[in-house]
Design an enzyme around this catalytic site. Structure first.
Site, PDB file in Angstrom:
ATOM      1  N   LYS A 131       1.183  -1.798  -0.262  1.00 43.58           N
ATOM      2  CA  LYS A 131       0.367   0.218  -0.145  1.00 43.58           C
ATOM      3  C   LYS A 131       1.009   1.195   0.067  1.00 43.58           C
ATOM      4  O   LYS A 131       1.940   0.956   0.659  1.00 43.58           O
ATOM      5  CB  LYS A 131      -1.038   0.122   1.436  1.00 43.58           C
ATOM      6  CG  LYS A 131      -1.451  -0.660   1.010  1.00 43.58           C
ATOM      7  CD  LYS A 131      -2.093  -1.090   2.677  1.00 43.58           C
ATOM      8  CE  LYS A 131      -1.263  -2.204   3.027  1.00 43.58           C
ATOM      9  NZ  LYS A 131      -1.908  -2.550   4.812  1.00 43.58           N
ATOM     10  N   ASP A 257       3.138 -10.278  10.187  1.00 43.08           N
ATOM     11  CA  ASP A 257       4.357  -9.715   9.636  1.00 43.08           C
ATOM     12  C   ASP A 257       4.259  -8.340  10.543  1.00 43.08           C
ATOM     13  O   ASP A 257       4.063  -7.061  10.892  1.00 43.08           O
ATOM     14  CB  ASP A 257       3.900  -9.121   8.027  1.00 43.08           C
ATOM     15  CG  ASP A 257       5.276  -7.723   7.426  1.00 43.08           C
ATOM     16  OD1 ASP A 257       6.076  -7.846   8.486  1.00 43.08           O
ATOM     17  OD2 ASP A 257       4.843  -7.401   6.475  1.00 43.08           O
TER      18      ASP A 257
HETATM   19  N1  LIG Z   1      -2.633   6.142   9.343  1.00 43.85           N
HETATM   20  C1  LIG Z   1      -1.245   6.555   9.270  1.00 43.85           C
HETATM   21  N2  LIG Z   1      -0.614   7.528   9.538  1.00 43.85           N
HETATM   22  C2  LIG Z   1       1.000   7.814   8.417  1.00 43.85           C
HETATM   23  N3  LIG Z   1       2.051   6.846   8.127  1.00 43.85           N
HETATM   24  C3  LIG Z   1       1.447   6.062   8.096  1.00 43.85           C
HETATM   25  C4  LIG Z   1      -0.504   5.174   8.266  1.00 43.85           C
HETATM   26  N4  LIG Z   1      -0.477   4.154   7.714  1.00 43.85           N
HETATM   27  C5  LIG Z   1       0.758   3.872   7.498  1.00 43.85           C
HETATM   28  N5  LIG Z   1       1.346   4.892   7.489  1.00 43.85           N
HETATM   29  C6  LIG Z   1       3.020   4.657   6.663  1.00 43.85           C
HETATM   30  O1  LIG Z   1       2.854   3.922   5.780  1.00 43.85           O
HETATM   31  C7  LIG Z   1       3.684   3.144   5.695  1.00 43.85           C
HETATM   32  C8  LIG Z   1       2.484   1.760   4.767  1.00 43.85           C
HETATM   33  O2  LIG Z   1       1.901   1.085   4.883  1.00 43.85           O
HETATM   34  P1  LIG Z   1       1.454   0.294   5.355  1.00 43.85           P
HETATM   35  O3  LIG Z   1      -0.298  -0.317   6.017  1.00 43.85           O
HETATM   36  O4  LIG Z   1       2.514  -0.760   6.376  1.00 43.85           O
HETATM   37  O5  LIG Z   1       1.173  -1.079   3.755  1.00 43.85           O
HETATM   38  P2  LIG Z   1       2.286  -2.162   4.168  1.00 43.85           P
HETATM   39  O6  LIG Z   1       1.268  -3.273   3.685  1.00 43.85           O
HETATM   40  O7  LIG Z   1       2.527  -1.753   2.325  1.00 43.85           O
HETATM   41  O8  LIG Z   1       3.629  -2.705   4.544  1.00 43.85           O
HETATM   42  C9  LIG Z   1       3.936   2.207   6.866  1.00 43.85           C
HETATM   43  O9  LIG Z   1       4.581   1.853   7.451  1.00 43.85           O
HETATM   44  C10 LIG Z   1       4.230   3.766   7.715  1.00 43.85           C
HETATM   45  O10 LIG Z   1       4.590   4.034   7.694  1.00 43.85           O
END
Ligand SMILES: Nc1ncnc2c1ncn2[C@@H]1O[C@H](COP(=O)(O)OP(=O)(O)O)[C@@H](O)[C@H]1O
Ligand SMILES: *[C@@H]1O[C@H](CO)[C@@H](O)[C@H](O)[C@H]1NC(C)=O
Ligand SMILES: *[C@@H]1O[C@H](CO)[C@@H](O)[C@H](O)[C@H]1NC(C)=O
Ligand SMILES: *[C@@H]1O[C@H](CO)[C@@H](O)[C@H](O)[C@H]1NC(C)=O
Ligand SMILES: [Mg+2]
Length: 474
Positions: A131, A257
């Site tokens: 994402k 994860d």
């Molecule tokens: N609510 C949020 N506010 C700020 N940053 C976010 C938030 N959600 C995710 N992120 C940032 O975006 C990155 C990717 O989101 P994530 O859901 O972990 O995606 P993926 O499934 O691709 O790993 C995270 O590592 C984090 O740093």
């Protein structure tokens, strides 16, 4: 549930067969028209690729069924008609179904496509394998984090390599985000990021957006330099989260994860944001060997229950991950010395998985209680405070501010204390300190922040402040 399994599987199989046959018929037809029979080999290849992608899409859809079923059960009976409808849907109509799954729970996420259309101040926040997350402001000035499929991420890349179908791949990857939305709707906890809303555009394959509470990516380095109280808060939040996950409404949840980058900080509080790799089922087993957790430095084993599940394995996996990614770095160093034995116990029991999450949590809450009560200040000399003159209703300004570690401010020495006596003890131990002020500010535990200074040029009125000035030695 077992009584449901049989008809359920039959329906699923029939539906699958039906979809598959329809799919083949349509596609053969189109292919023949388009290209004739000249390139049979590559056509066959492309059909088999599309078929595999199709099969995979169906797998993902089925993976979502348990959540769908669980919430239907919650609202009464599991409706066979609904499940049949769900399974027999053709790919084009999928978008509609996704909407059905997502909103089958009571609508707690109020933000929808309409509001998301007017998001302003778009800025990059982070990205992972699946994402992309951007920062946005809703029309009413409300900040959100918007998650969507990362078109340049490795999930998408891998899918394109395998299937070379942009829309199909977007849709496939979007299932992970849909799963996350569904989980966020059902799992609610102060240490899980809040879902504010979502939007599913029917016109676009995989056009799903989730609107979340906005946080900031977890900066481990920065956290390592922060006061113990703040690092303890992160670990406490984590263990409270794991306790909730071990007995969530969906059953024991394992975070497959589990890494710091799956969390964000919101006003000092740790929050889980990446849920697409969560598993809501304990692993199935035939022998004890199937219930083994493998980590780089340790393996753990539990017995396979008579029912053929590794009972409690999800909770253990989470706890050991919390130990190796968080506790080891954040918990021990700079802890108040009297709390050390308790902290060492937690480190040892979670590093060896000797206690379950529930009693680990209890141990954390006990540390919090002791810390808040000031009991950790063993034998604080009560005479110390008498070396200072107290001035109520003023604070210092100008003059020499010195820095200390680990300060709450980068320009000054601002520390969390139990009360004026502890502040006096700290001031006496700092060679530059000649005065300190307790303002109205408190930390998350309710402890006052004390500002230590080397001198001042002015006194300013401030009703919330008490200033303590070191008396000149006779
Ligand atoms: N609510 C949020 N506010 C700020 N940053 C976010 C938030 N959600 C995710 N992120 C940032 O975006 C990155 C990717 O989101 P994530 O859901 O972990 O995606 P993926 O499934 O691709 O790993 C995270 O590592 C984090 O740093
Ligand atoms: C864990 O188990 C694996 C596979 O059984 C083995 O190869 C490895 O050496 C074990 N590691 C430790 C640290 O015991
Ligand atoms: C826990 O304590 C035991 C006994 O003191 C020790 O051998 C072991 O290495 C400790 N384990 C961890 C993970 O700290
Ligand atoms: C500060 O707290 C300690 C420990 O609870 C107590 O002994 C001391 O009297 C308190 N000092 C003041 C000024 O309240
Ligand atoms: Mg992630």
């Amino acid at each position: 549930m077992s009584s449901l399994n049989f008809p359920f599987c039959t329906i699923a199989l029939l539906a699958l067969l039906f979809i598959t046959l329809t799919f083949f018929k349509d596609n053969w037809h189109i292919l023949m028209l388009e290209r004739g029979l000249t390139n049979e080999i590559s056509d066959l290849d492309s059909v088999s690729r599309r078929y595999s992608l199709f099969k995979e899409l169906n797998e993902r859809r089925k993976e979502l069924l348990p959540y769908y079923a669980a919430s239907l059960k919650k609202f009464g009976a599991l409706s066979k008609i609904d499940t049949q409808y769900f399974l027999s849907l053709k790919s084009e109509r999928l978008a509609k179904t996704q909407e059905n799954i997502i909103t089958s729970e009571e609508i707690t996420d109020a933000v929808g496509c309409e509001q998301l259309r007017y998001v302003k101040n778009v800025d990059f926040l982070g990205a992972g394998y699946t994402k992309t997350v951007i920062k946005g402001v809703l029309p009413m000035g409300f900040p959100v984090a918007l998650k969507s499929v990362n078109e340049k991420g490795s999930d998408m890349r891998r899918c394109l390599e395998d299937f070379n179908d942009w829309d199909g791949c977007r849709e496939l990857v979007s299932y992970k985000l849909i799963k996350e939305i569904v989980l966020l709707q059902r799992l609610r906890h102060p240490n899980i990021i809040k879902l504010q809303g979502h939007c599913q555009l029917n016109t676009q394959a995989g056009g799903v957006t989730a609107a979340l509470e906005q946080g900031s990516p977890l900066q481990m380095i920065q956290l390592l330099q922060s006061p113990w109280e703040e690092r303890f808060r992160v670990c406490l939040g984590l263990v409270r989260l794991l306790h909730y996950l071990s007995q969530s409404p969906l059953g024991p949840v394992a975070l497959l994860d589990f890494q710091p980058r799956q969390f964000v900080m919101v006003a000092g509080e740790l929050k889980l944001t990446d849920l697409d790799d969560a598993s809501v089922e304990e692993p199935a087993c035939q022998t004890d060997a199937d219930c083994t957790l493998h980590f780089p430095l340790r393996n753990f084993s539990i017995p396979c229950s008579s029912g053929g599940v590794c009972q409690g394995l999800n909770e253990k996996r989470n706890l050991y991950n919390a130990y190796r990614y968080f506790f080891t770095y954040l918990l021990p160093h700079q802890a108040p010395s009297i709390l050390r034995p308790l902290i060492d116990q937690i480190m040892n029991s979670s590093g060896e998985l000797k206690r379950d999450v529930s009693s680990t949590r209890k141990a954390f809450e006990e540390i919090l209680r002791l810390y808040k009560s000031g009991l950790y200040l063993e034998n604080l000399p009560s005479s110390l405070i008498r070396d200072y003159t107290a001035l109520r209703g003023v604070r210092a300004s100008g003059g020499v501010a010195y820095r200390c570690w680990p300060s709450y401010s980068q320009q000054a020495c601002l520390l969390s204390v139990h009360n004026a006596s502890e502040a006096a003890l700290i001031c006496s131990s700092h060679p530059h300190c000649t005065s300190f002020t307790l303002g109205g500010q408190v930390t998350w535990t309710g402890r006052p922040l004390a500002s230590f200074r080397g001198g001042f040029s002015d006194l300013l009125p401030d009703v919330n402040s008490v200033m303590y000035i070191k008396k000149a030695k006779a």
